[in-house]
Enzyme design. Structure first.
Site, PDB file in Angstrom:
ATOM      1  N   GLY A  50       0.835  -1.204   0.000  1.00  0.00           N
ATOM      2  CA  GLY A  50       0.000   0.000   0.000  1.00  0.00           C
ATOM      3  C   GLY A  50       0.867   1.250   0.000  1.00  0.00           C
ATOM      4  O   GLY A  50       2.096   1.183   0.055  1.00  0.00           O
ATOM      5  N   TYR A  51       0.206   2.371  -0.032  1.00  0.00           N
ATOM      6  CA  TYR A  51       0.894   3.651  -0.175  1.00  0.00           C
ATOM      7  C   TYR A  51       1.859   3.924   0.978  1.00  0.00           C
ATOM      8  O   TYR A  51       3.067   4.083   0.785  1.00  0.00           O
ATOM      9  CB  TYR A  51      -0.187   4.738  -0.267  1.00  0.00           C
ATOM     10  CG  TYR A  51       0.281   6.152  -0.340  1.00  0.00           C
ATOM     11  CD1 TYR A  51      -0.453   7.147   0.316  1.00  0.00           C
ATOM     12  CD2 TYR A  51       1.404   6.539  -1.062  1.00  0.00           C
ATOM     13  CE1 TYR A  51      -0.046   8.471   0.252  1.00  0.00           C
ATOM     14  CE2 TYR A  51       1.804   7.858  -1.141  1.00  0.00           C
ATOM     15  CZ  TYR A  51       1.070   8.825  -0.480  1.00  0.00           C
ATOM     16  OH  TYR A  51       1.461  10.139  -0.550  1.00  0.00           O
ATOM     17  N   PHE A  57      -3.239  -7.405  -2.064  1.00  0.00           N
ATOM     18  CA  PHE A  57      -3.297  -6.630  -3.316  1.00  0.00           C
ATOM     19  C   PHE A  57      -4.711  -6.133  -3.643  1.00  0.00           C
ATOM     20  O   PHE A  57      -5.040  -5.913  -4.821  1.00  0.00           O
ATOM     21  CB  PHE A  57      -2.746  -7.459  -4.489  1.00  0.00           C
ATOM     22  CG  PHE A  57      -1.339  -7.946  -4.297  1.00  0.00           C
ATOM     23  CD1 PHE A  57      -1.030  -9.291  -4.420  1.00  0.00           C
ATOM     24  CD2 PHE A  57      -0.308  -7.049  -3.988  1.00  0.00           C
ATOM     25  CE1 PHE A  57       0.275  -9.745  -4.247  1.00  0.00           C
ATOM     26  CE2 PHE A  57       0.998  -7.489  -3.808  1.00  0.00           C
ATOM     27  CZ  PHE A  57       1.297  -8.841  -3.937  1.00  0.00           C
ATOM     28  N   SER A  94      -5.791   7.532  12.441  1.00  0.00           N
ATOM     29  CA  SER A  94      -6.141   8.661  11.583  1.00  0.00           C
ATOM     30  C   SER A  94      -6.736   9.796  12.391  1.00  0.00           C
ATOM     31  O   SER A  94      -7.387   9.572  13.412  1.00  0.00           O
ATOM     32  CB  SER A  94      -7.159   8.189  10.538  1.00  0.00           C
ATOM     33  OG  SER A  94      -7.792   9.290   9.933  1.00  0.00           O
ATOM     34  N   TYR A 111     -15.516   4.847   8.022  1.00  0.00           N
ATOM     35  CA  TYR A 111     -14.053   4.719   8.034  1.00  0.00           C
ATOM     36  C   TYR A 111     -13.506   5.255   9.362  1.00  0.00           C
ATOM     37  O   TYR A 111     -12.752   4.578  10.059  1.00  0.00           O
ATOM     38  CB  TYR A 111     -13.430   5.496   6.867  1.00  0.00           C
ATOM     39  CG  TYR A 111     -11.964   5.741   7.053  1.00  0.00           C
ATOM     40  CD1 TYR A 111     -11.495   6.967   7.512  1.00  0.00           C
ATOM     41  CD2 TYR A 111     -11.040   4.728   6.825  1.00  0.00           C
ATOM     42  CE1 TYR A 111     -10.149   7.182   7.725  1.00  0.00           C
ATOM     43  CE2 TYR A 111      -9.688   4.933   7.044  1.00  0.00           C
ATOM     44  CZ  TYR A 111      -9.255   6.164   7.495  1.00  0.00           C
ATOM     45  OH  TYR A 111      -7.916   6.363   7.716  1.00  0.00           O
ATOM     46  N   LYS A 135     -11.584   3.367  12.787  1.00  0.00           N
ATOM     47  CA  LYS A 135     -10.314   3.748  13.413  1.00  0.00           C
ATOM     48  C   LYS A 135     -10.510   3.945  14.918  1.00  0.00           C
ATOM     49  O   LYS A 135      -9.687   3.540  15.734  1.00  0.00           O
ATOM     50  CB  LYS A 135      -9.763   5.020  12.769  1.00  0.00           C
ATOM     51  CG  LYS A 135      -9.281   4.832  11.344  1.00  0.00           C
ATOM     52  CD  LYS A 135      -8.143   3.814  11.248  1.00  0.00           C
ATOM     53  CE  LYS A 135      -7.618   3.681   9.844  1.00  0.00           C
ATOM     54  NZ  LYS A 135      -6.557   2.634   9.719  1.00  0.00           N
ATOM     55  N   ASN A 165      -8.835  10.100  -3.156  1.00  0.00           N
ATOM     56  CA  ASN A 165      -8.140  11.168  -2.437  1.00  0.00           C
ATOM     57  C   ASN A 165      -7.762  12.318  -3.381  1.00  0.00           C
ATOM     58  O   ASN A 165      -7.589  12.144  -4.583  1.00  0.00           O
ATOM     59  CB  ASN A 165      -6.882  10.618  -1.734  1.00  0.00           C
ATOM     60  CG  ASN A 165      -7.236   9.643  -0.622  1.00  0.00           C
ATOM     61  OD1 ASN A 165      -6.740   8.544  -0.598  1.00  0.00           O
ATOM     62  ND2 ASN A 165      -8.095  10.054   0.303  1.00  0.00           N
ATOM     63  N   ARG A 217      -7.102  20.862   5.438  1.00  0.00           N
ATOM     64  CA  ARG A 217      -6.466  19.641   5.920  1.00  0.00           C
ATOM     65  C   ARG A 217      -4.992  19.891   6.199  1.00  0.00           C
ATOM     66  O   ARG A 217      -4.427  20.907   5.750  1.00  0.00           O
ATOM     67  CB  ARG A 217      -6.562  18.523   4.848  1.00  0.00           C
ATOM     68  CG  ARG A 217      -7.990  18.056   4.533  1.00  0.00           C
ATOM     69  CD  ARG A 217      -8.581  17.246   5.655  1.00  0.00           C
ATOM     70  NE  ARG A 217      -9.886  16.678   5.316  1.00  0.00           N
ATOM     71  CZ  ARG A 217     -11.041  17.328   5.420  1.00  0.00           C
ATOM     72  NH1 ARG A 217     -11.051  18.597   5.850  1.00  0.00           N
ATOM     73  NH2 ARG A 217     -12.178  16.736   5.107  1.00  0.00           N
ATOM     74  N   ARG A 243     -19.044  16.523  -0.237  1.00  0.00           N
ATOM     75  CA  ARG A 243     -18.972  15.053  -0.230  1.00  0.00           C
ATOM     76  C   ARG A 243     -19.415  14.550   1.132  1.00  0.00           C
ATOM     77  O   ARG A 243     -18.952  15.063   2.168  1.00  0.00           O
ATOM     78  CB  ARG A 243     -17.542  14.601  -0.516  1.00  0.00           C
ATOM     79  CG  ARG A 243     -17.327  13.097  -0.462  1.00  0.00           C
ATOM     80  CD  ARG A 243     -15.924  12.705  -0.881  1.00  0.00           C
ATOM     81  NE  ARG A 243     -14.932  13.098   0.155  1.00  0.00           N
ATOM     82  CZ  ARG A 243     -13.638  12.799   0.052  1.00  0.00           C
ATOM     83  NH1 ARG A 243     -13.165  12.166  -1.014  1.00  0.00           N
ATOM     84  NH2 ARG A 243     -12.802  13.167   1.017  1.00  0.00           N
TER      85      ARG A 243
HETATM   86  C1  WQD Z   1      -9.176  15.904   1.206  1.00  0.00           C
HETATM   87  C2  WQD Z   1     -10.031  17.093   0.854  1.00  0.00           C
HETATM   88  C3  WQD Z   1     -12.227  16.537   0.079  1.00  0.00           C
HETATM   89  C4  WQD Z   1     -11.046  14.590  -3.629  1.00  0.00           C
HETATM   90  C5  WQD Z   1      -7.900  11.191   4.043  1.00  0.00           C
HETATM   91  C6  WQD Z   1      -7.857   9.719   3.853  1.00  0.00           C
HETATM   92  C7  WQD Z   1      -8.068   9.007   5.147  1.00  0.00           C
HETATM   93  C8  WQD Z   1      -7.325   9.633   6.280  1.00  0.00           C
HETATM   94  C9  WQD Z   1      -7.558  11.119   6.367  1.00  0.00           C
HETATM   95  C10 WQD Z   1      -5.265   8.586   6.900  1.00  0.00           C
HETATM   96  C11 WQD Z   1     -11.473  16.951   1.326  1.00  0.00           C
HETATM   97  C12 WQD Z   1     -11.413  17.226  -1.016  1.00  0.00           C
HETATM   98  C13 WQD Z   1     -11.017  15.243  -2.402  1.00  0.00           C
HETATM   99  C14 WQD Z   1     -11.564  15.252  -4.762  1.00  0.00           C
HETATM  100  C15 WQD Z   1     -11.981  17.183  -3.397  1.00  0.00           C
HETATM  101  N1  WQD Z   1      -5.921   9.442   6.108  1.00  0.00           N
HETATM  102  N2  WQD Z   1     -11.469  16.511  -2.308  1.00  0.00           N
HETATM  103  N3  WQD Z   1     -12.016  16.537  -4.604  1.00  0.00           N
HETATM  104  O1  WQD Z   1     -11.079  12.810   3.137  1.00  0.00           O
HETATM  105  O2  WQD Z   1      -9.361  14.196   4.355  1.00  0.00           O
HETATM  106  O3  WQD Z   1      -9.209  11.645   4.233  1.00  0.00           O
HETATM  107  O4  WQD Z   1      -7.136  11.634   5.095  1.00  0.00           O
HETATM  108  O5  WQD Z   1      -5.665   7.802   7.656  1.00  0.00           O
HETATM  109  O6  WQD Z   1      -7.591   7.687   4.971  1.00  0.00           O
HETATM  110  O7  WQD Z   1      -8.893   9.364   2.973  1.00  0.00           O
HETATM  111  O8  WQD Z   1      -8.723  13.093   2.232  1.00  0.00           O
HETATM  112  O9  WQD Z   1      -7.861  13.450  -0.030  1.00  0.00           O
HETATM  113  O10 WQD Z   1     -10.117  12.309   0.249  1.00  0.00           O
HETATM  114  O11 WQD Z   1      -9.891  14.745   0.763  1.00  0.00           O
HETATM  115  O12 WQD Z   1     -12.408  18.344  -3.281  1.00  0.00           O
HETATM  116  O13 WQD Z   1     -11.634  14.708  -5.905  1.00  0.00           O
HETATM  117  O14 WQD Z   1     -10.085  17.199  -0.569  1.00  0.00           O
HETATM  118  O15 WQD Z   1     -13.574  17.008   0.092  1.00  0.00           O
HETATM  119  O16 WQD Z   1     -11.936  18.211   1.729  1.00  0.00           O
HETATM  120  P1  WQD Z   1      -9.678  13.014   3.524  1.00  0.00           P
HETATM  121  P2  WQD Z   1      -9.134  13.321   0.720  1.00  0.00           P
END
Ligand code: WQD
Length: 340
Positions: free
Chosen positions: A12-13, A35, A128, A155, A159, A205, A237, A299
């Protein structure tokens, strides 16, 4: 104390980047993965970076019998880092049972096997910032003492439940020690562009969606809402470079093996919040690429704003995320150009 570390979610990443840093630090590694959201090709990328193949077993951590065979093959496992989990906020709202089965089941199997079969039941857990839910403004930037609030997505709930399961296990089983690392938003790729973020299908993401849009794979980036109570209306974020994050895991394993703290939690972020629109403009500035985007509706499951106070990790782990955001975004773009 054994220097062999089990890595679940190895291809994974974050798992793949952490393996690179563990090997650089002199650890032996055994990786496992099914995988489901990664590719065997990641193992080749890791091997090219570290100059050797890592010990690896394809297995599903929710399959206890097969997972147990790993511990028969590697009885010298002294610690584990548990990455194996489903992790997309939006997807978890649509498929909650998949998230509960996978994320809770894999952890329960890991704890049972570590406490009964491993040389040392030391567990680093990939947690997270979503465990904090939507923090009140009085709690930002977030320390580890911030209240755990109802998560906004299944999700995030998994956690929270996983941390409770780990805490209860430390209390019940005298040999289990746990460090829970609460990540903020990992982004970017290894400087060699040999490993990076490569989700199957349409990226959930933000940054992989940005790089695929810049590469012309996606037509346009959808910004999920600009009507939040933030300076530019888009969500905020704490975007942390994945290699900085990986190095924090090495520090956490070092500390567990040396001090055997029973249960510790660390927030892993940069301490700086960036909005979606700020990140988009930072990417354009860093790479010179055009980036078509449009504002759409919010979202489900998103929190409005969250970023870290990382001072506890800075002081106790002796670790700091300090890679500039432009360098991080350039690493993501190099990976996009090289990987796909
Ligand atoms: C970030 C921002 C979206 C996609 C992630 C991981 C989760 C956890 C926490 C570790 C949000 C916006 C996104 C797009 C957008 N990490 N966005 N258009 O939701 O904060 O959660 O970090 O454990 O596993 O998923 O990250 O990258 O999905 O979204 O506008 O096409 O970008 O609304 O505000 P998120 P994200």
């Amino acid at each position: 104390m054994s220097k062999r570390v089990l890595i679940t979610g190895a291809t994974g990443y974050i798992g793949s980047h952490t393996i690179v840093e563990l090997i650089k630090a002199g650890y032996e590694v055994t990786g496992v993965d099914n995988f489901s959201n990664s590719s065997p090709a990641v193992l080749e990328g890791i091997a090219k970076i570290v100059g050797k193949e890592i010990d690896f077993v394809e297995t599903d951590c929710t399959d206890y019998e097969n997972f147990a065979k790993v511990f028969e093959k590697y009885p010298d496992i002294g610690a584990a880092i548990h990455f194996a989990a489903s992790k997309a906020v939006g997807e978890s709202v649509e498929k909650p049972l998949l998230y509960y089965r996978n994320n809770l089941g894999s952890l329960i199997n890991l704890i049972e096997l570590m406490r009964t079969k491993a040389a040392g039941a030391n567990i680093v857990f990939s947690s997270s910032c979503t465990v904090y839910g939507q923090p009140g403004p009085e709690h930002l930037p977030l320390t580890e003492q911030a209240p755990i609030q109802p998560a906004h997505s299944p999700y995030g709930k998994t956690k929270q439940m996983c941390e409770d399961i780990l805490r209860d296990s430390v209390h019940a089983y005298g040999n289990v020690n746990v460090t829970s690392l609460r990540y903020f938003n990992p982004i970017g790729a290894h400087p060699t562009a040999l490993i990076g973020e490569l989700p199957n299908g349409v990226p959930q993401n933000l940054v992989p969606y940005i790089t695929q849009t810049a590469a012309g794979i996606r037509e346009c980036l959808n910004v999920f809402g600009d009507d939040y109570n933030t300076p530019d209306g888009s969500c905020i974020r704490d975007y942390i470079y994945v290699c900085d994050l990986a190095r924090a895991h090495v520090k956490a394993v070092d500390r567990l093996l040396e001090k055997g703290e029973r249960f510790e939690v660390f927030n892993l972020g940069t301490g700086k919040g960036l909005s979606v629109l700020e990140l988009i403009h930072a990417f354009i500035k860093a790479t010179g690429r055009d980036l078509p985007y449009k504002i759409v509706g919010r979202r489900a499951g998103d929190v409005e704003q969250v970023w870290a106070n990382p001072s506890k990790a800075n002081e106790i782990l002796g670790w700091k995320a300090e890679t500039p955001i432009e360098d991080v975004l350039r690493s993501a773009w190099r990976w996009q150009q090289n990987c796909c």
